[in-house]
Write a protein that holds these residues in place. Structure first.
Motif, PDB file in Angstrom:
ATOM      1  N   ARG A  42      51.551  40.097  31.189  1.00 47.37           N
ATOM      2  CA  ARG A  42      51.175  38.857  30.501  1.00 47.37           C
ATOM      3  C   ARG A  42      50.015  39.165  29.552  1.00 47.37           C
ATOM      4  NH1 ARG A  42      53.235  35.048  34.207  1.00 47.37           N
ATOM      5  NH2 ARG A  42      53.065  33.429  32.624  1.00 47.37           N
ATOM      6  N   ILE A  44      46.748  37.699  27.532  1.00 50.21           N
ATOM      7  CA  ILE A  44      45.747  36.624  27.503  1.00 50.21           C
ATOM      8  C   ILE A  44      44.782  36.901  26.349  1.00 50.21           C
ATOM      9  CG2 ILE A  44      43.815  35.600  28.763  1.00 50.21           C
ATOM     10  CD1 ILE A  44      45.410  36.164  31.338  1.00 50.21           C
ATOM     11  N   ALA A  63      40.918  38.372  33.994  1.00 50.13           N
ATOM     12  CA  ALA A  63      42.289  38.659  33.542  1.00 50.13           C
ATOM     13  C   ALA A  63      42.663  40.104  33.875  1.00 50.13           C
ATOM     14  CB  ALA A  63      42.394  38.407  32.040  1.00 50.13           C
ATOM     15  N   VAL A  70      44.499  41.956  27.807  1.00 47.81           N
ATOM     16  CA  VAL A  70      43.526  41.027  27.232  1.00 47.81           C
ATOM     17  C   VAL A  70      43.235  41.402  25.787  1.00 47.81           C
ATOM     18  CG1 VAL A  70      41.209  40.057  27.459  1.00 47.81           C
ATOM     19  CG2 VAL A  70      42.457  40.768  29.491  1.00 47.81           C
ATOM     20  N   ALA A 100      48.472  32.941  27.222  1.00 50.62           N
ATOM     21  CA  ALA A 100      47.378  31.980  27.419  1.00 50.62           C
ATOM     22  C   ALA A 100      46.277  32.274  26.419  1.00 50.62           C
ATOM     23  CB  ALA A 100      46.813  32.092  28.834  1.00 50.62           C
ATOM     24  N   LEU A 301      43.240  31.389  36.261  1.00 54.75           N
ATOM     25  CA  LEU A 301      44.356  32.089  35.604  1.00 54.75           C
ATOM     26  C   LEU A 301      45.557  32.159  36.534  1.00 54.75           C
ATOM     27  CD1 LEU A 301      42.383  35.023  33.901  1.00 54.75           C
ATOM     28  CD2 LEU A 301      43.423  33.038  32.774  1.00 54.75           C
ATOM     29  N   LEU A 305      49.003  30.577  35.373  1.00 53.98           N
ATOM     30  CA  LEU A 305      49.969  31.565  34.878  1.00 53.98           C
ATOM     31  C   LEU A 305      50.873  32.186  35.931  1.00 53.98           C
ATOM     32  CD1 LEU A 305      47.727  33.453  32.316  1.00 53.98           C
ATOM     33  CD2 LEU A 305      49.442  31.722  31.842  1.00 53.98           C
TER      34      LEU A 305
END
Ligand code: NCD
Length: 323
Positions: A42, A44, A63, A70, A100, A301, A305
């Motif tokens: 994912r 972020i 994160a 990130v 996100a 988070l 998520l």
């Protein structure tokens, strides 16, 4: 829940679930591995259009401890400083596949604007919008208070919190009053009348102009920074007078209960709203607030998520337990 824009987005049960999850996740931060695979793959984005040290670094650490990728994006050094709009910035982030966006912005309502728009589809987390709200800070403050003064799974009923200083320009104050009241704490705001916002009478708290009086029986004292960068006029006669009436010093700390906590979200104006002996003394949990911030932001988070059903984010127990 898709976004975290305001404390009003959270029910009491969800707020407590975040604090409980953060407590489990603190074991990850304290352990040797420091990482969970939960958000692997994912992306972020930390979109910071206003200065930040703690919040940005702490969201980044959170994160990364959940294995997300990130991307840090700050106004200085990006096209925002060339005048690019929030819309164009958001569309760029969407094109990069952000799951996100953690946004800090000088405009109150910027996070809401992003969440309401069709510019990007990911979750939006408000990391401070103008003088409006800073929900993750309030959650980490509540976590810190609960850790010392209440039990896991419990709310903050009966705990007396005094929040002091520049309420007018503080997003931390609004989010804290909303969350602490939701959790059952008894909250008092202390400030000169010039540093209280219009409409503060309708907030779920008491208001006092007498710091020493408000300190009687306090369980936690949360000092707010005088936000000079948001002041275009003088709000108090001079710094020395402000400190005398509204500053936390060694003598005021001595008047507190032995178990009382001294808090400040940082950055501090040492010598203005808080003296060095108060900030660095035995009652101070100011540095601990920062480390608690990582666990609390991991929990946020995770909730937004990791696809946990609302109100039931305790599934993290299994992941942490497996470490
Ligand atoms: C606060 C903020 O940015 O609103 N700081 C923080 O997030 N740690 C408070 C402040 O700047 O005074």
């Amino acid at each position: 829940m898709k976004h975290l824009l305001s404390i009003n987005d959270l029910s009491k049960a969800e707020s407590i679930a975040i604090l409980d999850t953060a407590q489990e996740l603190a074991r990850v931060s304290d352990g040797p591995m420091k990482k969970l695979p939960t958000l692997r793959g994912r992306t972020i984005v930390n979109l910071f259009a206003e200065d930040s040290t703690r919040t940005r670094i702490s969201f980044e650490a959170a994160a990364k401890r959940l294995s997300a990728d990130v991307i840090n994006f700050s106004a200085k050094g990006s096209s925002i400083s060339k005048g690019e709009s929030l819309k164009d910035t958001a569309q760029t982030l969407q094109a990069m596949g952000a799951d996100a966006v953690i946004i800090r912005h000088g405009a109150s309502g910027a996070a809401q604007r992003l969440a309401d728009s069709k510019w990007m589809s990911g979750a939006v987390i408000n990391a401070g919008d103008g003088t409006h709200e800073h929900p993750s800070q309030a959650l980490l403050d509540a976590f810190t208070i609960r850790k010392h003064l209440a039990k896991s799974g419990e709310d903050l009923t009966g705990i007396k919190v005094v929040i002091v200083g520049d309420v007018l320009h503080s997003r931390v104050a609004r989010s804290n009053v909303l969350l602490l009241a939701k959790l059952g704490a008894d909250v008092t705001l202390v400030a000169p009348p010039t540093l209280l916002p219009v409409g503060v009478e309708s907030w779920p708290c008491k208001i006092s102009y007498d710091f020493d009086d408000a300190l009687v029986g306090a369980d936690a004292v949360m000092m707010l920074r005088i936000q000079l960068e948001r002041m275009s006029e003088m709000f108090f006669p001079n710094a020395r007078e402000y400190s005398r009436y509204f500053g936390l010093n060694g003598d005021r700390v001595k008047s507190l209960k032995p178990t009382a906590l001294v808090m400040h979200p940082g950055p501090m104006n040492r010598g203005l709203e808080i003296t060095a002996d108060a900030a660095d003394g035995a009652r101070s949990v100011i540095v601990e607030q920062v480390s608690n911030g990582v666990s609390v932001r991991m929990a946020i988070l995770y909730m937004l998520l990791a696809g946990a059903p609302e109100g039931e984010i305790i599934g993290i127990n299994r992941e942490v337990g497996a470490l």
